[in-house]
Design an enzyme around this catalytic site. Structure first.
Site, mmCIF file in Angstrom:
data_model
loop_
_atom_site.group_PDB
_atom_site.id
_atom_site.type_symbol
_atom_site.label_atom_id
_atom_site.label_comp_id
_atom_site.label_asym_id
_atom_site.label_seq_id
_atom_site.Cartn_x
_atom_site.Cartn_y
_atom_site.Cartn_z
ATOM 1 N N GLU A 53 0.867 -64.872 -73.884
ATOM 2 C CA GLU A 53 -0.463 -65.413 -73.615
ATOM 3 C C GLU A 53 -0.449 -66.370 -72.422
ATOM 4 O O GLU A 53 -1.339 -66.341 -71.572
ATOM 5 C CB GLU A 53 -0.993 -66.161 -74.849
ATOM 6 C CG GLU A 53 -1.090 -65.304 -76.100
ATOM 7 C CD GLU A 53 0.133 -65.394 -76.991
ATOM 8 O OE1 GLU A 53 -0.033 -65.466 -78.217
ATOM 9 O OE2 GLU A 53 1.265 -65.396 -76.457
ATOM 10 N N CYS A 85 0.563 -71.710 -78.041
ATOM 11 C CA CYS A 85 -0.282 -70.837 -77.231
ATOM 12 C C CYS A 85 -1.761 -71.094 -77.487
ATOM 13 O O CYS A 85 -2.600 -70.889 -76.606
ATOM 14 C CB CYS A 85 0.044 -69.371 -77.519
ATOM 15 S SG CYS A 85 1.656 -68.858 -76.879
#
Length: 384
Positions: A53, A85
């Site tokens: 990500e 994340c």
């Protein structure tokens, strides 16, 4: 194809690039989409490095604000070797996250989705979930049970033999099939064989890739009485990977000391039926952080694992070759079962072809009550 499916396939394709490099972490890919166009991609390249990500968001830059993020696994919320994340996603201004599945890791397990929702990010879960689960089957098994995902690989002739009656087995399959096996070794954390395989073949059990290099897995020899020769190739050769001998108290102390002096690690385990307790071995390998265990044993070792319910996946190469022989060994030997309804059926089959060799991949499921459990009985066949 639905829009969400199309972009999730892209994330899954990216995730696969990390195969063999992310353990003990999962394989994860991510794409950032704005106005139907991918503006950022990323995948987890190795344990300790940036997550998928974060990489995708970096490539998207300021254009990520208001965009949609597709990822095959729930974004993490905990601080590990890299930051959460979820916070990177929120900070980038992502408006919606489409994920394939919830992370089975108890440290995450729905908490990442909840954090995103609390921050006003829309969340959709379940797109190509089964594909994602299959991709990360090793991670899921290890993170939920603490045990390795066990793959038994074998190569047989068209009439089911792993060697001739004289024990000749090189080579049943062709070069492409053998190259695949070396990639499989490279992607595994450990590789196991029985002592008779070592005595018969003197294998190196290394990962020799066509392009060069390769990551040798930990070598595990199941050898209740420590019969491993001190001049075996796996001991003498140069390799970054260690050799672990799984033995019992029946192993002579003087032989144990001789092997340890050669750099072999001795692991004394309980006995079961006079042999190494396989369940105890699998448990110990899991404690050591082994996520994927590749077994290249002979028929008796393979059947003992199957009988004990310890095999997760079977990968069976079938070569267009017939050798015959009442005494020729098979990939699953041992005592066997008395009736067909006591056997195991391979499910979720996949078939691939490597030149003239077929690769049958399946997941063993007991048809009936099975044959009970048994201790390890080492046998020949397998490694190289």
């Amino acid at each position: 194809m639905a829009v969400d499916d199309r972009f999730m396939w892209a994330a899954l394709d990216l995730a696969r690039r990390g195969r063999g490099k992310t353990s003990p972490n999962p394989m994860v890919g991510a794409v950032v989409v704005r106005d139907g166009q991918i503006i950022g991609t990323g995948y987890h390249q190795a344990a300790g490095e940036a997550h998928a990500e974060v990489m995708a968001l970096r490539k998207a830059g300021g254009n990520a604000r208001g965009a949609v993020l597709y990822v095959n696994l729930e974004p993490c919320i905990h601080q590990g070797r890299t930051g959460p994340c979820t916070e990177a996603i929120i900070a980038a201004g992502i408006s919606k996250v489409v994920a394939a599945m919830e992370d089975p890791n108890p440290l995450v397990s729905g908490k990442g989705f909840q954090r995103l929702k609390e921050a006003g990010v829309k969340v959709k879960v379940g797109v190509l979930e089964e594909k994602s689960r299959r991709l990360n089957e090793v991670f899921i098994k290890h993170i939920t049970t603490g045990r390795p995902f066990v793959i038994v690989k074998s190569a047989v002739t068209a009439d089911g033999k792993i060697a001739t009656r004289a024990g000749h087995s090189r080579w049943i399959t062709g070069e492409k099939a053998r190259a695949f096996v070396h990639r499989l070794r490279n992607n595994s954390d450990a590789i196991a064989v029985g002592i008779d395989t070592v005595l018969h073949d003197d294998p190196r059990l290394t990962a020799r890739l066509e392009e060069g290099g390769g990551k040798d897995p930990l070598r595990v020899v199941v050898d209740s009485r420590a019969r491993l020769p001190i001049d075996a190739r796996m001991i003498k050769m140069s390799s970054r990977a260690a050799t672990l001998l799984a033995a019992t108290a029946a192993a002579p102390p003087e032989k144990r000391r001789a092997l340890e002096e050669k750099g072999v690690e001795l692991l004394l385990l309980p006995e079961k039926g006079g042999r190494v307790d396989l369940d105890a071995l699998i448990e110990e390998l899991g404690r050591r952080g082994i996520c994927q265990l590749l077994v290249e044993g002979g028929g008796t070792l393979n059947f003992s694992l199957l009988e004990a319910g310890l095999i997760d996946k079977v990968m069976l190469f079938i070569a267009p070759l017939i050798v015959g022989g009442r005494e020729s060994p098979t990939s699953f030997g041992g005592e066997g079962v008395a009736t067909l309804d006591q056997g195991w059926r391979l499910e979720d089959l996949e078939i691939k072809q490597y030149d003239g060799d077929l690769l049958l991949i399946g997941y063993p499921r007991s048809i009936g009550s099975g044959a009970g459990s048994a201790g390890v009985k080492e046998s020949a066949g397998g490694g190289s």
